[in-house]
Design an enzyme around this catalytic site. Structure first.
Site, PDB file in Angstrom:
ATOM      1  N   LYS A   1      28.509 -13.281  -0.826  1.00 38.83           N
ATOM      2  CA  LYS A   1      29.569 -12.301  -0.534  1.00 38.83           C
ATOM      3  C   LYS A   1      30.481 -12.917   0.512  1.00 38.83           C
ATOM      4  O   LYS A   1      30.069 -13.792   1.277  1.00 38.83           O
ATOM      5  CB  LYS A   1      28.941 -11.013   0.004  1.00 38.83           C
ATOM      6  CG  LYS A   1      29.840  -9.798  -0.082  1.00 38.83           C
ATOM      7  CD  LYS A   1      29.832  -9.154  -1.450  1.00 38.83           C
ATOM      8  CE  LYS A   1      30.852  -8.040  -1.535  1.00 38.83           C
ATOM      9  NZ  LYS A   1      30.726  -7.261  -2.778  1.00 38.83           N
TER      10      LYS A   1
ATOM     11  N   ASP B   1      36.516  -7.034  -4.174  1.00 42.32           N
ATOM     12  CA  ASP B   1      35.745  -5.941  -3.558  1.00 42.32           C
ATOM     13  C   ASP B   1      36.801  -5.085  -2.856  1.00 42.32           C
ATOM     14  O   ASP B   1      37.991  -5.143  -3.247  1.00 42.32           O
ATOM     15  CB  ASP B   1      34.687  -6.498  -2.584  1.00 42.32           C
ATOM     16  CG  ASP B   1      33.691  -5.440  -2.108  1.00 42.32           C
ATOM     17  OD1 ASP B   1      32.756  -5.117  -2.853  1.00 42.32           O
ATOM     18  OD2 ASP B   1      33.849  -4.906  -0.990  1.00 42.32           O
TER      19      ASP B   1
HETATM   20  P1  NDP Z   1      39.068  -0.544  -3.318  1.00 45.39           P
HETATM   21  O1  NDP Z   1      39.639  -1.300  -2.190  1.00 45.39           O
HETATM   22  O2  NDP Z   1      39.702  -0.604  -4.644  1.00 45.39           O
HETATM   23  O3  NDP Z   1      38.922   0.992  -2.908  1.00 45.39           O
HETATM   24  C1  NDP Z   1      38.184   1.378  -1.789  1.00 45.39           C
HETATM   25  C2  NDP Z   1      38.330   2.889  -1.628  1.00 45.39           C
HETATM   26  O4  NDP Z   1      37.394   3.313  -0.643  1.00 45.39           O
HETATM   27  C3  NDP Z   1      39.696   3.312  -1.135  1.00 45.39           C
HETATM   28  O5  NDP Z   1      39.962   4.600  -1.611  1.00 45.39           O
HETATM   29  C4  NDP Z   1      39.503   3.329   0.380  1.00 45.39           C
HETATM   30  O6  NDP Z   1      40.366   4.206   1.088  1.00 45.39           O
HETATM   31  C5  NDP Z   1      38.090   3.840   0.496  1.00 45.39           C
HETATM   32  N1  NDP Z   1      37.495   3.335   1.734  1.00 45.39           N
HETATM   33  C6  NDP Z   1      37.275   2.045   2.054  1.00 45.39           C
HETATM   34  N2  NDP Z   1      36.757   1.951   3.288  1.00 45.39           N
HETATM   35  C7  NDP Z   1      36.677   3.205   3.736  1.00 45.39           C
HETATM   36  C8  NDP Z   1      36.226   3.775   4.937  1.00 45.39           C
HETATM   37  N3  NDP Z   1      35.761   2.999   5.932  1.00 45.39           N
HETATM   38  N4  NDP Z   1      36.270   5.125   5.054  1.00 45.39           N
HETATM   39  C9  NDP Z   1      36.722   5.900   4.046  1.00 45.39           C
HETATM   40  N5  NDP Z   1      37.194   5.421   2.892  1.00 45.39           N
HETATM   41  C10 NDP Z   1      37.155   4.094   2.737  1.00 45.39           C
HETATM   42  O7  NDP Z   1      37.516  -1.022  -3.406  1.00 45.39           O
HETATM   43  P2  NDP Z   1      36.509  -0.898  -4.620  1.00 45.39           P
HETATM   44  O8  NDP Z   1      36.761   0.359  -5.366  1.00 45.39           O
HETATM   45  O9  NDP Z   1      36.484  -2.194  -5.332  1.00 45.39           O
HETATM   46  O10 NDP Z   1      35.103  -0.795  -3.861  1.00 45.39           O
HETATM   47  C11 NDP Z   1      34.519   0.461  -3.474  1.00 45.39           C
HETATM   48  C12 NDP Z   1      33.046   0.260  -3.206  1.00 45.39           C
HETATM   49  O11 NDP Z   1      32.391  -0.206  -4.398  1.00 45.39           O
HETATM   50  C13 NDP Z   1      32.683  -0.754  -2.130  1.00 45.39           C
HETATM   51  O12 NDP Z   1      31.506  -0.333  -1.467  1.00 45.39           O
HETATM   52  C14 NDP Z   1      32.377  -2.016  -2.917  1.00 45.39           C
HETATM   53  O13 NDP Z   1      31.536  -2.901  -2.218  1.00 45.39           O
HETATM   54  C15 NDP Z   1      31.660  -1.401  -4.107  1.00 45.39           C
HETATM   55  N6  NDP Z   1      31.607  -2.224  -5.306  1.00 45.39           N
HETATM   56  C16 NDP Z   1      32.755  -2.690  -5.894  1.00 45.39           C
HETATM   57  C17 NDP Z   1      32.703  -3.439  -7.033  1.00 45.39           C
HETATM   58  C18 NDP Z   1      33.930  -3.862  -7.771  1.00 45.39           C
HETATM   59  O14 NDP Z   1      33.785  -4.366  -8.903  1.00 45.39           O
HETATM   60  N7  NDP Z   1      35.118  -3.671  -7.246  1.00 45.39           N
HETATM   61  C19 NDP Z   1      31.395  -3.849  -7.613  1.00 45.39           C
HETATM   62  C20 NDP Z   1      30.254  -3.217  -6.984  1.00 45.39           C
HETATM   63  C21 NDP Z   1      30.386  -2.470  -5.865  1.00 45.39           C
HETATM   64  P3  NDP Z   1      41.496   3.581   2.100  1.00 45.39           P
HETATM   65  O15 NDP Z   1      42.545   3.062   1.165  1.00 45.39           O
HETATM   66  O16 NDP Z   1      41.916   4.716   2.942  1.00 45.39           O
HETATM   67  O17 NDP Z   1      40.793   2.497   2.867  1.00 45.39           O
END
Ligand code: NDP
Length: 452
Positions: free
Chosen positions: A132, A172
């Protein structure tokens, strides 16, 4: 002859050692503890795994890379961010795992994510190791040119460490198709190689796989449905709460709707939206993916059915199924108690470690089906591995073919976790099932490859 401590005692000792040697990394301690706490039965049943040093090697990354990432903003000011790549374990294949760009990123967070990734990748059965990376760079509010310059500077160092047979990053939080494009461009420029398999999550027109953007969300919904089916139910007609509004949340909402469920929420770090009519995905995608706006904009434009709750807890909204899809530790014990009070039947983790350990205990004790991220969100990395396969064969598969393969892999992961939990005396406990099944695959490869 000195007797060896029993497995539980040696795992407890290792836990203390991890905390002592990796100070100020609470998320890493949490992720390691969560796995070690479930391994005693497998170490007791399979003495070869109790070999001194096996688990100690597994919790120590093979390589940790930290680097400076200087870049200039549109006004010419210089910023200095920190870059990370944790190459955790390559017993099963090249290191594989995403890059996260978010101001909260630090070494402990990347280590927790890398550690989880080892077991998740093993569960896919696809021959990928765990890693990662990321940076404390905050893409929010930055122009495309600033994001491009940052990505180029990041890759100027990272390119030395990656490669299709070595380490294959993906996206991510904060890293989507735009960032992968800039990162790939810089890799190609520096190395003078068109090496498709060095990054996954590429756009479909130049080496990406169809269904990769959808895979994590779709896979998690399939996992949730598989858990419900064990109880004689499915998703049809169920109300769902989803957190987040990024890649994972968007495609979770899409698949829930396709399977007849009603996803009524989404969120970001500013608050959540509840929409009685169900989230209008087209509107949400336009705001998030095209305009790079906020969920509060969604509520403003959607009309009477939706309202925005600033700083609220999305888990207060009554639902049958909950799919946390934003970030780590976003669902705590109080949230779990609220979900249980409101009659939740299943919680399935789209995000990595979104549920605190206390909340997991509470949900499991209340008889809620709980799908840990290692298993439930493995669809994303699984399709990334399929992207590598397509790149290696210089071909691209049709969407149906990738989606069928994703569904098969998610079914296999669900079955493996359920059967392993049963075998180790914890029926219905997907946390134990996922940890032990992932561990067995990695441990077997590590034992075969000697002490390295
Ligand atoms: P994105 O950046 O596309 O979206 C993240 C979302 O989560 C946004 O809505 C963001 O809001 C919110 N968010 C992030 N940090 C925080 C925080 N500290 N508090 C509140 N809201 C938060 O990321 P992904 O959708 O790709 O990833 C989401 C999760 O899924 C993560 O945990 C990632 O590790 C996991 N994941 C992702 C994969 C992938 O293929 N993309 C695969 C497996 C797991 P804001 O814009 O306000 O920050």
């Amino acid at each position: 002859m000195t007797s060896r401590p029993d497995p539980k005692t040696s795992l407890d000792l290792l836990r203390s050692e991890i905390e002592r040697r990796n100070p100020a990394e609470p998320e890493f301690h949490q992720a390691a503890r969560e796995v070690l706490d479930t391994l005693a039965p497998v170490l007791a049943a399979r003495p070869e795994y109790a070999e001194p040093g096996l688990v100690a090697r597994l919790v120590e990354p093979e390589r940790q890379i930290l680097f400076r990432v200087p870049w200039q903003d549109d006004q010419g000011r210089v910023h200095v961010n920190r870059g990370f790549r944790i190459e955790y374990n390559s017993a099963l294949g090249p290191y594989k795992g995403g890059l996260r760009f978010h101001p909260s990123v630090n070494l402990g967070i990347i280590k927790f994510l890398g550690f989880e990734q080892i077991f998740k990748n093993a569960l896919t059965g696809l021959g990928i190791g765990g890693g990662k990376g990321g940076s404390d760079f905050d893409p929010q509010g930055r122009s495309d040119s600033e994001v491009m310059r940052f990505c180029q500077s990041f890759m100027t160092e990272l390119h030395r460490h990656i490669g299709e047979y070595t380490d294959v990053p993906a996206g991510d939080i904060g890293v989507g198709a735009r960032e992968i494009g800039y990162l790939f461009g810089q890799y190609r420029r520096i190395t003078n190689r068109w090496e498709g398999g060095v990054l996954t999550g590429k756009s479909a027109g130049w080496g990406g796989s169809l269904i990769r953007p959808e895979a994590t969300g779709y896979g998690n919904v399939l996992f949730a449905e598989a858990m419900l089916r064990e109880r004689g139910e499915d998703l049809e007609g169920q109300t769902a709460v989803v957190s987040g509004s990024g890649n994972v949340a968007i495609y979770t909402i899409q698949k829930l709707t396709a399977l007849g469920a009603n996803p009524v929420t989404c969120s970001d770090s500013g608050g959540y939206v509840v929409d009685e009519k169900g989230i209008d995905l087209e509107l949400l995608r336009r705001i998030k993916e095209v305009e790079r706006g906020r969920v509060s904009d969604y509520a403003e434009r959607r009309g009477a059915s939706a309202r925005f709750v600033p700083d609220g807890r999305v888990w207060d909204v009554p639902a049958d199924v909950a799919l946390p899809s934003a970030t780590q530790n976003e669902l705590n014990a109080a949230d779990a108690a609220t979900l249980v009070r409101n009659g939740v039947k299943a919680v399935s983790e789209g995000a990595n470690m979104p549920t605190t350990p206390e909340a997991v205990d509470l949900l499991q004790q209340a008889g809620v089906a709980f799908g840990p991220g290692k298993a439930a969100n493995a669809g994303g990395v699984a399709v990334s591995a399929l992207e590598m396969t397509q790149n290696a064969a210089r071909t691209s598969w049709k969407a149906d073919q990738v989606e069928d393969e994703l569904a098969r892999i998610m079914t296999d992961i669900h079955t493996t976790c359920a059967e392993t939990a049963e075998r180790y005396g914890a029926p219905g406990d997907y946390v134990t099932g996922a940890n032990i099944a992932g561990f067995e695959r990695v441990a077997d490869a590590m034992l075969a490859q000697g002490v390295i």
